[in-house]
Motif scaffolding. Structure first.
Motif, PDB file in Angstrom:
ATOM      1  N   UNK A 247       0.826  -1.216   0.000  1.00  0.00           N
ATOM      2  CA  UNK A 247       0.000   0.000   0.000  1.00  0.00           C
ATOM      3  C   UNK A 247       0.852   1.254   0.000  1.00  0.00           C
ATOM      4  N   UNK A 248       2.170   1.114  -0.242  1.00  0.00           N
ATOM      5  CA  UNK A 248       3.049   2.277  -0.297  1.00  0.00           C
ATOM      6  C   UNK A 248       3.488   2.722   1.082  1.00  0.00           C
ATOM      7  N   UNK A 249       4.596   3.458   1.102  1.00  0.00           N
ATOM      8  CA  UNK A 249       5.133   4.024   2.349  1.00  0.00           C
ATOM      9  C   UNK A 249       5.365   2.955   3.406  1.00  0.00           C
ATOM     10  N   UNK A 250       5.811   1.761   2.975  1.00  0.00           N
ATOM     11  CA  UNK A 250       6.125   0.705   3.918  1.00  0.00           C
ATOM     12  C   UNK A 250       4.916   0.098   4.586  1.00  0.00           C
ATOM     13  N   UNK A 251       3.738   0.201   3.960  1.00  0.00           N
ATOM     14  CA  UNK A 251       2.520  -0.355   4.528  1.00  0.00           C
ATOM     15  C   UNK A 251       1.973  -1.439   3.606  1.00  0.00           C
ATOM     16  N   UNK A 252       1.109  -2.279   4.172  1.00  0.00           N
ATOM     17  CA  UNK A 252       0.518  -3.362   3.394  1.00  0.00           C
ATOM     18  C   UNK A 252      -0.791  -3.781   4.038  1.00  0.00           C
ATOM     19  N   UNK A 253      -1.602  -4.496   3.276  1.00  0.00           N
ATOM     20  CA  UNK A 253      -2.744  -5.183   3.871  1.00  0.00           C
ATOM     21  C   UNK A 253      -2.755  -6.594   3.330  1.00  0.00           C
ATOM     22  N   UNK A 254      -3.561  -7.469   3.940  1.00  0.00           N
ATOM     23  CA  UNK A 254      -3.509  -8.901   3.648  1.00  0.00           C
ATOM     24  C   UNK A 254      -4.898  -9.418   3.304  1.00  0.00           C
ATOM     25  N   UNK A 255      -4.961 -10.244   2.278  1.00  0.00           N
ATOM     26  CA  UNK A 255      -6.212 -10.814   1.815  1.00  0.00           C
ATOM     27  C   UNK A 255      -6.214 -12.313   2.091  1.00  0.00           C
ATOM     28  N   UNK A 256      -7.318 -12.807   2.633  1.00  0.00           N
ATOM     29  CA  UNK A 256      -7.459 -14.226   2.940  1.00  0.00           C
ATOM     30  C   UNK A 256      -8.664 -14.771   2.188  1.00  0.00           C
ATOM     31  N   UNK A 257      -8.462 -15.868   1.471  1.00  0.00           N
ATOM     32  CA  UNK A 257      -9.566 -16.492   0.744  1.00  0.00           C
ATOM     33  C   UNK A 257      -9.169 -17.836   0.180  1.00  0.00           C
ATOM     34  N   UNK A 258     -10.064 -18.414  -0.571  1.00  0.00           N
ATOM     35  CA  UNK A 258      -9.814 -19.731  -1.147  1.00  0.00           C
ATOM     36  C   UNK A 258      -8.668 -19.648  -2.145  1.00  0.00           C
ATOM     37  N   UNK A 259      -7.703 -20.530  -1.964  1.00  0.00           N
ATOM     38  CA  UNK A 259      -6.523 -20.522  -2.827  1.00  0.00           C
ATOM     39  C   UNK A 259      -6.885 -20.968  -4.233  1.00  0.00           C
ATOM     40  N   UNK A 260      -6.305 -20.272  -5.208  1.00  0.00           N
ATOM     41  CA  UNK A 260      -6.487 -20.634  -6.612  1.00  0.00           C
ATOM     42  C   UNK A 260      -5.155 -20.548  -7.325  1.00  0.00           C
ATOM     43  N   UNK A 261      -5.188 -20.685  -8.616  1.00  0.00           N
ATOM     44  CA  UNK A 261      -3.956 -20.598  -9.390  1.00  0.00           C
ATOM     45  C   UNK A 261      -3.377 -19.198  -9.250  1.00  0.00           C
ATOM     46  N   UNK A 262      -2.170 -19.127  -8.723  1.00  0.00           N
ATOM     47  CA  UNK A 262      -1.472 -17.850  -8.622  1.00  0.00           C
ATOM     48  C   UNK A 262      -1.912 -16.981  -7.469  1.00  0.00           C
TER      49      UNK A 262
END
Length: 693
Positions: A509-524
């Protein structure tokens, strides 16, 4: 149903049976006005005079005044007004007065509030100043000695209501005498009555208020002692009752009841001795230490009332402990707000300079001198069962290994959130934005469930420089510790991070920040339509990459001061139709509602440890679905995607269930209600399933 065990005696007490009988007699037979001169009035006056004589003996009033009033707050107001009127008169005569209204930093709020009120109304413009206390909660006599020359009025307590710490009144009196101070002295004696020996007439104390309901009398009656020669100004003028000291027809039922309590104090047979009370406290202490690993007591046993305990437990918020004890029908008190909102630390413990986690997570357990050994024994058994409930829920260190389950768990401290993601099949977990106060609790959960920590992640550079992460690693002691990663903890080898059949993806998310997404795994990785949760930290919704998040993906914040629990882009953009926020059901109307909505789900948002301590709940044989508030996010998405059946939430008090309903309404689920007052007001309806006491 288990009987109630009341351990909040410093807040109020049950009325002594003899006191209730005396009050009833005063209302039924002794109902005369003591100011009347006929026989009925004279009989009432005799009762009033007898109660006053008894009160004078109990407190050692000597030649001082002793008047009945409505309680300690009125007594404090009267004393402060009397002292400040005298100071104003002395100032008008050109006499020396001090310039400071000095009060103990741990005083009941009624004292500084009264000082500020009358100081302002009388136009004295004196300085209000808090007298510090030491680490044991006793007044700092060196600080008093340094400031006493400026003091016009000094206000201290005989014993503190939160900690039970007993003040060194002899030491304070010595400082006043040695300095030649002419300051007036108010001592709050509310917690002293029936617990400490009193001989006020032999002291330098000018004013001492008392409150009947703290010692088995009804609410609405109290006393004020005023030393002979101390200035006095009535707070209430009128018909001249109480020898002109406090006008208004006397509360004869209350005074009769208080008189019966004072009689019990005099006869010495009803109330327990100091030694007996100390033995009871020691039994409670031993049970607390067995039940709650790491428990810390926030008061010195040697200089505290034997009827009061104040303690904190590492990793457990006071609200959680309060809920736990309440589930076991053990009534204790807490001064802290809900752990998922901004906590309100105890100002008393803060004045003692205790660590923030202790002042913000304290529990007070207090009982009165009429308590019996059988009740203490029952309380100890339930306290230890509460400990078993915590161990079974992996909230304190335990050798148990309950069945692991998939989960998204929200934990909070002071409005900040840590998220724990677990996968049962792989016995792995991820921790997002760890908080130092939760390190012990998280580690206990990981060890108990035998999880492998796949990652400890941050959504931005931690403001503590990584201290919380290190505290967690130290607590884990190498048990399933996460591999090293980059500055935010993301493992170097991971693209998506596998968590069983699900995957966790990081989005910069820029400036040394991030967020995380959790869900069903798929290709890639995880396709946007398969993302169930977005762990956003402190990012605003506008900063999220909408291409990766659908409108109804749950946003799980790193801060939740407003108790929103979770949100969505749809809600953040105002795309949800307004829902009536008043979806409350009374406990009395709950059964009728469920009969008219046979497909409704009854949902208990209490935590698992509460069920273990006191039993699950049911209504008319209909069992409730257990969805702890900390796991609400696991179910919200399913409810939003499914049929909109009526959902009826409840908890202990209606607080957490109200938050759950507010969350669902905000996300657009209108068919959600909660039971106002919860189990506290609806135990006849929401009856816990049978469990031995």
């Amino acid at each position: 149903m288990m009987t109630e065990i009341y351990l909040d005696g410093n807040a109020t007490t049950a009325v002594l049976p003899a006191a209730a009988a005396a009050a009833l007699h005063a209302m039924a037979q002794g109902f005369g006005n003591p100011s009347s001169t006929h026989a009925t009035g004279l009989q009432a006056k005799a009762m009033l005079d007898g109660a006053r004589a008894r009160a004078r003996r109990v407190v050692g009033a000597g030649d001082g005044r002793l008047m009945f009033n409505s309680g300690a707050t009125e007594g404090i107001q009267t004393a402060v007004l009397s002292a400040l009127c005298a100071l104003r008169a002395r100032r008008a005569r050109g006499e020396r007065t001090g310039s400071v209204l000095l009060y103990g930093a741990t005083e009941h709020k009624a004292v500084p509030e009264s000082l500020a009120h009358w100081n302002r109304l009388l136009g004295l413009d004196l300085e209000l100043r808090a007298l510090p206390v030491d680490g044991d909660g006793r007044h700092d006599l060196a600080a008093l000695r340094a400031q006493v020359g400026e003091a016009a009025l000094l206000c201290t307590m005989a014993a503190n209501n939160e900690t039970g710490v007993i003040s060194d009144l002899d030491g304070i009196a010595a400082v006043l005498a040695d300095s030649g101070s002419d300051a007036y002295w108010l001592v709050d004696c509310v917690q002293a009555l029936g617990k400490l020996a009193l001989n006020l007439g032999a002291t330098r104390i000018d004013y001492a208020p008392f409150s009947g309901h703290k010692l088995y009398a009804p609410k609405g009656v109290g006393m004020l002692y005023v030393r002979a020669g101390a200035p006095f100004t009535p707070l209430i003028a009128g018909g001249g009752q109480e020898s002109g000291q406090r006008s208004g027809t006397e509360n004869m039922a209350g005074i009769a009841a208080l008189g019966a309590v004072l009689a019990a104090l005099e006869d010495g047979a009803v109330f327990r001795s100091h030694t007996q009370l100390e033995a009871m406290r020691e039994r409670l202490v031993a049970s607390l230490r067995r039940a709650l690993p790491g428990v810390v007591f926030n008061m010195p046993m040697a200089t505290s009332l034997p009827t009061t305990l104040n303690f904190s437990v590492p990793g457990l918020a006071s609200k959680e402990l309060l809920d736990l004890f309440d589930a076991a029908r053990v009534r204790v008190s807490s001064g802290s707000a809900c752990s998922s909102s901004k906590a309100a630390p105890s100002y008393v413990l803060e004045a003692m300079r205790l660590p923030h986690w202790r002042s913000g997570a304290a529990i007070r357990m207090s009982f009165g001198p009429h308590t019996d050994l059988a009740m203490i024994a029952d309380a100890c058994a339930r306290i230890e069962r509460c400990g078993e409930a915590l161990r079974a829920s992996c909230l304190v260190p335990s050798e148990l290994a309950p069945s692991a389950r998939d989960g998204v768990i929200q934990l909070g401290v002071d409005g900040a959130c840590t998220w724990l993601l677990t996968d049962a099949a792989s016995r792995s977990c991820v921790i997002i934005d760890p908080l130092a106060p939760l390190a012990g609790r998280l580690a206990a959960y990981v060890r108990c469930q035998d999880y492998r920590v796949a990652a400890i992640l941050h959504t931005q550079a931690p403001p503590d420089g990584g201290a919380a992460r290190q505290a967690l690693l130290d607590e884990l002691g190498g048990h399933g510790a996460a591999p090293a990663g980059d500055a935010l903890g993301w493992p170097a080898h991971a693209a998506p991070l596998a968590l069983g059949p699900q995957a966790l993806v990081r989005v910069a998310a820029g400036a040394g920040r991030a967020y995380y997404l959790l869900g069903r795994a798929g290709a890639g990785g995880v396709a946007p339509q398969d993302v169930r949760f977005a762990f956003t930290g402190a990012l605003a919704a506008a900063e999220l990459d909408a291409a990766r998040i659908e409108l109804d993906t749950l946003l799980c914040p790193g801060h939740d001061e407003q108790n929103l629990l979770c949100s969505s882009l749809r809600a953040e953009r105002g795309l949800v139709a307004a829902v009536d926020a008043g979806a409350n059901l009374s406990a009395a109307g709950l059964e009728a509602f469920l009969l008219s909505h046979p497909n409704a789900l009854l949902i208990d948002v209490r935590e698992a440890y509460e069920h273990a301590a006191g039993g699950a709940a049911a209504l008319g044989g209909r069992a409730a679905l257990s969805v702890p508030l900390s796991r609400l996010g696991e179910h919200v998405g399913d409810w939003l995607r499914g049929e909109r059946v009526p959902l009826v939430f409840f908890c202990r008090s209606g607080n957490r269930s109200g938050k759950a309903v507010a969350c669902l309404h905000r996300l657009g689920y209108a068919a959600a209600w909660h039971v106002s007052g919860g189990m506290a007001l609806g135990e006849a309806a929401l009856a816990p399933l049978a469990r031995a006491a």
